[in-house]
Design an enzyme around this catalytic site. Sequence first.
Site, mmCIF file in Angstrom:
data_model
loop_
_atom_site.group_PDB
_atom_site.id
_atom_site.type_symbol
_atom_site.label_atom_id
_atom_site.label_comp_id
_atom_site.label_asym_id
_atom_site.label_seq_id
_atom_site.Cartn_x
_atom_site.Cartn_y
_atom_site.Cartn_z
ATOM 1 N N GLU A 1 58.319 21.401 38.264
ATOM 2 C CA GLU A 1 58.300 21.530 36.801
ATOM 3 C C GLU A 1 57.136 20.716 36.258
ATOM 4 O O GLU A 1 57.172 19.480 36.258
ATOM 5 C CB GLU A 1 59.609 21.028 36.194
ATOM 6 C CG GLU A 1 59.617 21.079 34.674
ATOM 7 C CD GLU A 1 60.756 20.294 34.044
ATOM 8 O OE1 GLU A 1 60.594 19.864 32.879
ATOM 9 O OE2 GLU A 1 61.800 20.112 34.696
ATOM 10 N N ARG B 1 53.391 17.925 28.354
ATOM 11 C CA ARG B 1 53.231 16.676 27.611
ATOM 12 C C ARG B 1 51.768 16.242 27.511
ATOM 13 O O ARG B 1 51.442 15.329 26.744
ATOM 14 C CB ARG B 1 54.057 15.567 28.274
ATOM 15 C CG ARG B 1 55.545 15.849 28.302
ATOM 16 C CD ARG B 1 56.294 14.761 29.026
ATOM 17 N NE ARG B 1 57.660 15.159 29.340
ATOM 18 C CZ ARG B 1 58.509 14.422 30.050
ATOM 19 N NH1 ARG B 1 58.138 13.241 30.510
ATOM 20 N NH2 ARG B 1 59.728 14.867 30.291
ATOM 21 N N THR C 1 58.993 21.003 28.940
ATOM 22 C CA THR C 1 58.713 20.630 27.558
ATOM 23 C C THR C 1 58.314 21.847 26.724
ATOM 24 O O THR C 1 57.379 21.801 25.916
ATOM 25 C CB THR C 1 57.623 19.535 27.463
ATOM 26 O OG1 THR C 1 57.760 18.618 28.553
ATOM 27 C CG2 THR C 1 57.781 18.741 26.173
ATOM 28 N N LYS D 1 70.328 22.217 31.262
ATOM 29 C CA LYS D 1 69.778 20.892 31.550
ATOM 30 C C LYS D 1 70.423 19.881 30.604
ATOM 31 O O LYS D 1 70.288 20.011 29.381
ATOM 32 C CB LYS D 1 68.260 20.934 31.352
ATOM 33 C CG LYS D 1 67.557 19.584 31.287
ATOM 34 C CD LYS D 1 66.089 19.806 30.948
ATOM 35 C CE LYS D 1 65.375 18.497 30.668
ATOM 36 N NZ LYS D 1 63.937 18.710 30.392
#
Length: 214
Positions: free
Chosen positions: A45, A49, A73, A133
Amino acid sequence: MAVTPATPLDIASHGPVIPVIVIEHVHDALPLAEALLAGGVQVLEVTLRTAAGLPAIEAIARQLPQAVVGVGTVLDADDARRASAAGARFAVSPGYTQQVGDACKALKLPLLPGVATSSEIMAALSDGFSFLKLFPAEAAGGIPLLKSWVSPFGQVSFCPTGGIGPATAPDYLALPNVRCVGGSWLTPADAVRSGDWARITALARAAQALRGAM
């Protein structure tokens, strides 16, 4: 050989830990991914960011098809579209909105939505998402919270992420509603900066052994 596109549950089946990767420089993307693959970690993943996130995903998807590279994100539909175009195989969001869910469905991009409350779980379930999640896991309530959700949300499984490390990951993985955990400890910033890929491979190998050690 490239693996087939993964559904969220397929992603969990590759191993007990999904690394949450923050890449500052695109030139680190391939050696970092290769180090994780060498340690047996196939699902990656890469977060959005930093400005390097999207080109890093593109580089890994193009050069290392044996990796199942996804985007983290994801905050809106545009993030999902750009990541899908770059070659992301799945998406992870810190929270859940119907806009993100609909965008990922339209793109046929498997989504692992973030939740922290029962209401958010219900919203995700109503839109067809049952692998979620828990984020930020430790701050939101951690193991006690997940235990309390087993009964009312028996059809839901989780990938807790946020504040989890190698010492606590086995306790999460022992829960019946946890399929895997997410963690940034596999790719320490100092190891990436110094190019210590052997250390990252060792951390990946240790992470892959976590479920077997329980």
